[in-house]
Design an enzyme around this catalytic site. Structure first.
Site, short mmCIF file in Angstrom:
data_model
loop_
_atom_site.label_atom_id
_atom_site.label_comp_id
_atom_site.label_asym_id
_atom_site.label_seq_id
_atom_site.Cartn_x
_atom_site.Cartn_y
_atom_site.Cartn_z
CB SER A 120 47.40 66.11 63.10
OG SER A 120 46.37 66.70 62.34
CG HIS A 141 50.30 64.61 66.40
ND1 HIS A 141 50.65 63.80 65.35
CD2 HIS A 141 48.95 64.78 66.31
CE1 HIS A 141 49.57 63.51 64.65
NE2 HIS A 141 48.54 64.07 65.22
CD GLU A 153 54.10 62.00 65.12
OE1 GLU A 153 54.47 61.27 64.21
OE2 GLU A 153 53.27 62.92 64.94
CG ASN A 191 49.01 62.57 60.60
OD1 ASN A 191 48.59 61.43 60.69
ND2 ASN A 191 48.46 63.59 61.23
N1 CAA Z 1 38.28 57.43 74.77
C1 CAA Z 1 38.43 56.68 75.86
N2 CAA Z 1 38.18 55.37 75.92
C2 CAA Z 1 37.72 54.81 74.80
C3 CAA Z 1 37.55 55.53 73.62
C4 CAA Z 1 37.84 56.89 73.64
N3 CAA Z 1 37.72 57.67 72.56
N4 CAA Z 1 37.08 54.71 72.68
C5 CAA Z 1 36.97 53.50 73.25
N5 CAA Z 1 37.37 53.58 74.53
C6 CAA Z 1 37.41 52.51 75.51
C7 CAA Z 1 36.05 51.92 75.65
O1 CAA Z 1 35.66 51.94 77.00
C8 CAA Z 1 36.23 50.52 75.11
O2 CAA Z 1 35.68 49.54 75.89
P1 CAA Z 1 34.11 49.15 75.89
O3 CAA Z 1 33.67 49.08 74.46
O4 CAA Z 1 34.12 47.85 76.58
O5 CAA Z 1 33.43 50.23 76.65
C9 CAA Z 1 37.72 50.28 75.17
O6 CAA Z 1 38.32 51.55 75.05
C10 CAA Z 1 38.22 49.38 74.10
O7 CAA Z 1 37.63 49.79 72.89
P2 CAA Z 1 37.57 48.86 71.68
O8 CAA Z 1 36.96 47.55 72.03
O9 CAA Z 1 36.99 49.64 70.54
O10 CAA Z 1 39.13 48.59 71.49
P3 CAA Z 1 39.86 47.78 70.41
O11 CAA Z 1 40.68 46.78 71.07
O12 CAA Z 1 38.91 47.36 69.35
O13 CAA Z 1 40.84 48.89 69.81
C11 CAA Z 1 41.46 50.82 68.61
C12 CAA Z 1 40.34 50.08 69.31
C13 CAA Z 1 42.57 51.16 69.60
C14 CAA Z 1 40.85 52.13 68.11
C15 CAA Z 1 42.06 49.93 67.49
O14 CAA Z 1 41.03 49.55 66.63
C16 CAA Z 1 43.11 50.65 66.72
O15 CAA Z 1 44.28 50.69 67.08
N6 CAA Z 1 42.72 51.27 65.57
C17 CAA Z 1 43.61 52.10 64.79
C18 CAA Z 1 43.48 53.52 65.28
C19 CAA Z 1 44.46 54.44 64.61
O16 CAA Z 1 45.19 54.11 63.70
N7 CAA Z 1 44.45 55.68 65.09
C20 CAA Z 1 45.28 56.71 64.52
C21 CAA Z 1 44.42 57.60 63.73
S1 CAA Z 1 45.37 58.80 62.87
C22 CAA Z 1 45.51 60.03 63.95
O17 CAA Z 1 44.95 60.09 65.01
C23 CAA Z 1 46.45 61.09 63.49
C24 CAA Z 1 45.82 62.36 63.18
O18 CAA Z 1 46.48 63.33 63.40
C25 CAA Z 1 44.52 62.49 62.48
#
Ligand code: CAA
Length: 284
Positions: A120, A141, A153, A191
């Protein structure tokens, strides 16, 4: 463009397991490599759990779930990836271990295999330079959690061929993702913007003297973020955020990239967010 039938995923932590889940759901024979078979099996169990939840919620048929699970083979041996058409690396976010791994993959994998890194914040070009096939090394990514976040990406390093870019983009599309292509610059697109923004948010904690709860409430309700910055850094991992920020600071010399002292101390104390049970919040 070479056809991709099998995918290897190296490192089955949060990101690697998510990528392996996407690969088996998309129909690829997948080999997941962890340091030990036991760790690999634990990751396979987590993937099986998420797929079961999709069945329970009517998002996936039981038969498709079972077929997907059967497409995943976990191993402790790197040599088990010798026949994979595409290998995606998702190990620790440090340059030297990644370069050592890519040199090893270069030796083990077929000469026509494509090698992708999920880095990342590190330079894909420097990782590719550890191989004799930099034209076949590309950045893929993913975002955390990989099965839920719609973006990949696809990153073109200095010597990456257009052909390798096409292959990575086609696989990303078959994973059901939106694919955005970009060049190998520090932080790529997301990022480059998100890391300094999160650092700013974390500095505001002390400047405005607010709690993590208050900061998260402010950004979710005042800026429409799906989750607040503290909850997001806990999800990503405090250590992962600090590593990424340090790597981007080292490459850009932009002070906004440098991780705030507060999160560096949290990392040093083992407060890593969700994965350790405690970060800005506590978790069961
Ligand atoms: N893997 C697979 N499935 C997953 C999971 C995972 N890690 N986490 C959750 N799930 C599934 C679960 O089964 C869950 O359902 P249940 O709770 O009923 O079992 C389902 O997905 C839905 O989960 P949520 O109810 O938590 O979903 P939500 O609608 O609240 O959305 C989210 C969750 C998508 C994380 C949302 O909150 C979101 O978009 N958050 C922002 C995340 C973000 O910005 N990520 C980028 C981070 S930066 C990055 O990654 C870059 C880097 O290089 C560091």
């Amino acid at each position: 463009m070479p056809e991709i039938r099998s995918i290897g995923v190296i490192g089955l932590g949060a990101m690697g397991a998510g990528i392996a889940q996407l690969a088996i759901e998309a129909g690829y024979e997948t080999v997941g490599r962890e340091v030990t078979v036991e760790l690999g099996q634990a990751a396979a169990d987590r993937i099986g759990h998420f797929l079961t939840r999709k069945v329970e919620k009517g998002q996936l048929e039981q038969g498709h779930r079972d077929a997907a699970v059967h497409r995943l083979m976990v191993t402790g041996e790197l040599e088990a990836l010798a026949d994979c058409d595409l290998v995606i690396e998702a190990i620790v976010e440090e340059l030297e271990p990644k370069r050592a791994l890519f040199a090893e993959l270069d030796r083990i994998c077929r000469p026509d295999a494509i090698l992708a890194t999920n880095t990342s914040a590190l330079s894909v070009t420097e990782i590719a330079a550890a191989t004799t096939r930099p034209e076949r090394v590309v950045g893929m990514h993913f975002f955390n959690p990989a099965p839920l976040m719609p973006l990949i990406e696809v990153v073109q390093a200095e010597l990456t061929s257009d052909d390798a870019m096409e292959v990575a983009a086609a696989v990303g599309a078959r994973f059901g993702k939106e694919v955005v292509r970009c060049h190998d610059t520090p932080g790529f697109i997301v990022n480059r913007v998100l890391i300094p923004l999160l650092n700013d948010c974390l500095r505001v904690l002390d400047e405005a003297r607010v709690t993590p709860e208050a900061l998260d409430l402010a950004l979710t309700n005042g800026a429409g973020w799906p989750m607040g910055p503290c909850a997001l850094v806990d999800l990503v991992g405090i250590d992962v955020h600090v590593h990424a920020a340090e790597a981007l600071y080292a490459r850009s010399r932009d002070p906004r990239m440098a991780p705030p002292a507060r999160v560096v101390s949290m990392k040093d104390a083992g407060l890593l967010g969700r994965k350790s049970g405690r970060g800005f919040y506590t978790y069961d």
